[in-house]
Design a protein around this motif. Structure first.
Motif, PDB file in Angstrom:
ATOM      1  N   LEU A 149       0.852  -1.180   0.000  1.00 27.28           N
ATOM      2  CA  LEU A 149       0.000   0.000   0.000  1.00 27.28           C
ATOM      3  C   LEU A 149       0.897   1.242   0.000  1.00 27.28           C
ATOM      4  CD1 LEU A 149      -2.854   1.194   0.147  1.00 27.28           C
ATOM      5  CD2 LEU A 149      -2.773   0.944   2.633  1.00 27.28           C
ATOM      6  N   PRO A 150       1.457   1.601  -1.168  1.00 24.95           N
ATOM      7  CA  PRO A 150       2.412   2.709  -1.207  1.00 24.95           C
ATOM      8  C   PRO A 150       1.756   4.079  -1.127  1.00 24.95           C
ATOM      9  CG  PRO A 150       2.028   1.888  -3.413  1.00 24.95           C
ATOM     10  CD  PRO A 150       1.266   0.973  -2.481  1.00 24.95           C
ATOM     11  N   GLY A 151       0.475   4.172  -1.502  1.00 26.80           N
ATOM     12  CA  GLY A 151      -0.196   5.458  -1.524  1.00 26.80           C
ATOM     13  C   GLY A 151      -1.493   5.418  -0.747  1.00 26.80           C
ATOM     14  N   MET A 152      -2.589   5.790  -1.424  1.00 28.12           N
ATOM     15  CA  MET A 152      -3.877   5.875  -0.760  1.00 28.12           C
ATOM     16  C   MET A 152      -4.651   4.558  -0.808  1.00 28.12           C
ATOM     17  SD  MET A 152      -3.826   8.915   0.373  1.00 28.12           S
ATOM     18  CE  MET A 152      -5.512   9.006   0.977  1.00 28.12           C
ATOM     19  N   GLN A 153      -4.602   3.857  -1.942  1.00 22.03           N
ATOM     20  CA  GLN A 153      -5.368   2.624  -2.118  1.00 22.03           C
ATOM     21  C   GLN A 153      -4.599   1.664  -3.030  1.00 22.03           C
ATOM     22  OE1 GLN A 153      -9.153   3.749  -3.806  1.00 22.03           O
ATOM     23  NE2 GLN A 153      -9.855   4.794  -1.956  1.00 22.03           N
ATOM     24  N   THR A 154      -4.844   0.369  -2.827  1.00 26.40           N
ATOM     25  CA  THR A 154      -4.324  -0.662  -3.721  1.00 26.40           C
ATOM     26  C   THR A 154      -5.434  -1.669  -4.013  1.00 26.40           C
ATOM     27  OG1 THR A 154      -2.064  -0.479  -2.852  1.00 26.40           O
ATOM     28  CG2 THR A 154      -2.599  -2.494  -4.036  1.00 26.40           C
ATOM     29  N   LEU A 155      -5.527  -2.098  -5.282  1.00 23.30           N
ATOM     30  CA  LEU A 155      -6.427  -3.180  -5.688  1.00 23.30           C
ATOM     31  C   LEU A 155      -5.603  -4.343  -6.221  1.00 23.30           C
ATOM     32  CD1 LEU A 155      -9.284  -1.431  -7.747  1.00 23.30           C
ATOM     33  CD2 LEU A 155      -9.292  -2.043  -5.340  1.00 23.30           C
ATOM     34  N   PHE A 156      -6.126  -5.559  -6.029  1.00 24.18           N
ATOM     35  CA  PHE A 156      -5.473  -6.739  -6.594  1.00 24.18           C
ATOM     36  C   PHE A 156      -6.523  -7.773  -6.969  1.00 24.18           C
ATOM     37  CE2 PHE A 156      -4.044 -11.102  -6.243  1.00 24.18           C
ATOM     38  CZ  PHE A 156      -2.928 -11.105  -7.073  1.00 24.18           C
ATOM     39  N   PHE A 157      -6.300  -8.467  -8.098  1.00 20.25           N
ATOM     40  CA  PHE A 157      -7.084  -9.658  -8.436  1.00 20.25           C
ATOM     41  C   PHE A 157      -6.250 -10.554  -9.339  1.00 20.25           C
ATOM     42  CE2 PHE A 157      -8.353  -6.372 -11.480  1.00 20.25           C
ATOM     43  CZ  PHE A 157      -8.196  -7.013 -12.699  1.00 20.25           C
ATOM     44  N   CYS A 158      -6.625 -11.831  -9.358  1.00 22.74           N
ATOM     45  CA  CYS A 158      -5.944 -12.834 -10.178  1.00 22.74           C
ATOM     46  C   CYS A 158      -6.988 -13.491 -11.083  1.00 22.74           C
ATOM     47  CB  CYS A 158      -5.271 -13.880  -9.296  1.00 22.74           C
ATOM     48  SG  CYS A 158      -4.333 -15.139 -10.207  1.00 22.74           S
ATOM     49  N   VAL A 179      -3.122  -8.755 -11.455  1.00 25.31           N
ATOM     50  CA  VAL A 179      -3.218  -7.318 -11.678  1.00 25.31           C
ATOM     51  C   VAL A 179      -3.159  -6.585 -10.341  1.00 25.31           C
ATOM     52  CG1 VAL A 179      -4.602  -5.455 -12.652  1.00 25.31           C
ATOM     53  CG2 VAL A 179      -4.612  -7.717 -13.749  1.00 25.31           C
ATOM     54  N   THR A 180      -2.224  -5.671 -10.231  1.00 20.71           N
ATOM     55  CA  THR A 180      -2.097  -4.806  -9.057  1.00 20.71           C
ATOM     56  C   THR A 180      -2.234  -3.365  -9.520  1.00 20.71           C
ATOM     57  OG1 THR A 180      -0.509  -6.362  -8.075  1.00 20.71           O
ATOM     58  CG2 THR A 180      -0.650  -4.160  -7.098  1.00 20.71           C
ATOM     59  N   SER A 181      -3.169  -2.618  -8.934  1.00 20.25           N
ATOM     60  CA  SER A 181      -3.379  -1.208  -9.277  1.00 20.25           C
ATOM     61  C   SER A 181      -3.342  -0.378  -8.007  1.00 20.25           C
ATOM     62  CB  SER A 181      -4.721  -1.014  -9.987  1.00 20.25           C
ATOM     63  OG  SER A 181      -4.792  -1.768 -11.183  1.00 20.25           O
ATOM     64  N   TRP A 182      -2.776   0.809  -8.102  1.00 24.10           N
ATOM     65  CA  TRP A 182      -2.675   1.651  -6.912  1.00 24.10           C
ATOM     66  C   TRP A 182      -2.657   3.118  -7.314  1.00 24.10           C
ATOM     67  CZ3 TRP A 182       1.275  -1.055  -9.093  1.00 24.10           C
ATOM     68  CH2 TRP A 182       2.490  -0.399  -9.370  1.00 24.10           C
TER      69      TRP A 182
END
Length: 280
Positions: A149-158, A179-182
């Motif tokens: 969690l480098p910033g405000m939010q993180t999403l992940f799915f496989c 997929v990792t999005s932040w």
């Protein structure tokens, strides 16, 4: 490529829960990444920027204004396998299901609620997604072995394209895709506050080599207004911009795009070469 991992790092400048019957219960899960000036939907079948509830544009900018840019986006993969050309696409429908490819080369997980879209938020270390961060699915940890969690939010799915019934155009590539999005929110840096970062890790889990593989982001930029599109190949940037006198944005219409920050490494044949790769 055979049993190789490709990592794409993409910059996007700019819980719903539904069940569909498909032999077993198929679990789709969508969540918003909305920790800065952008609010965008991500779904665990690879679809993003489309509102899963209304089916309309789901990339909102500025966040909270009900003004929308992109309609729908998704990942496309194609490659030659033996004598055939196989594809995995996500546009208005997706050829990916949540899950993975097991050690026997068989897809699994589409009916497992553990293969949902995970979202963690800065300051919340007691949420179910934080407490059950899916490291076993490929989700990252930080240097302190905490959820990434480098910033405000993180999403992940496989997800995987390995289910034959998900395909409309070819047999599966048997790709496993993590997929990792932040996002960050910085008062002093307006660029980073208007950016979503995504890393797409693609693993060939089949027993066959992919040759001449092509990986791309598809996007329908039609947000209900007249727009123009273009690309800058020197910057690895695809972009779109709105007409003057925009119905949504007035006299100062926005532009937004997809910037490829890092593609797959290419073997040069020189054994003394070293590859340096960013891993969160």
């Amino acid at each position: 490529m055979k049993n190789k991992i490709l990592i794409l790092l993409i910059s996007f400048t700019f819980v719903s829960f539904d069940l569909n019957n498909n032999s077993n219960i198929l679990i789709f899960d969508s969540k918003k990444l909305d920790g800065n000036n952008i609010s965008a939907w991500f779904k665990n079948n690879g679809s993003f920027n489309r509102d899963p509830v209304t089916g309309n544009s789901g990339f909102e900018w500025p966040n909270g204004t009900d003004k929308h840019l992109t309609y729908a986006s998704g990942l496309w993969i194609a490659g030659k396998v033996l004598s055939d050309t196989l594809v995995s696409i996500t546009d208005f429908v997706s050829e990916n299901f949540p899950g993975y490819i097991n050690a026997d080369g068989v897809p699994a997980g589409k009916d497992d609620p553990e293969f949902r879209t995970y979202k963690i938020v800065k300051g919340d270390t007691t949420s179910a997604d934080y407490m059950n961060w899916p490291v076993n699915q490929g989700a990252y940890l930080d240097s302190l072995s905490k959820p990434f969690l480098p910033g405000m939010q993180t999403l992940f799915f496989c997800m995987t394209d390995g289910y034959p019934e998900s395909h409309q155009h070819s047999n599966p590539l048997k790709a496993q895709i993590q997929v990792t999005s932040w996002c960050y929110n910085s008062v002093s840096d307006p660029v980073i506050s208007n950016t979503i970062f995504s890393e797409v890790k693609i693993i060939n889990k089949s027993s066959n080599v992919w040759t001449d593989a092509v990986i791309s982001v598809w996007s329908d930029e039609c947000g209900g207004e007249f727009i123009a599109i273009g690309c800058d190949t020197s910057l690895n940037l695809g972009y779109s911009y709105y007409q003057p006198q925009s119905p949504q944005f007035g006299n100062i219409p926005p532009a937004h795009g997809f910037l490829l920050l890092q593609g797959p490494a290419k073997y040069t044949g020189n054994t003394i070469d070293t590859v340096y790769s960013f891993i969160p």
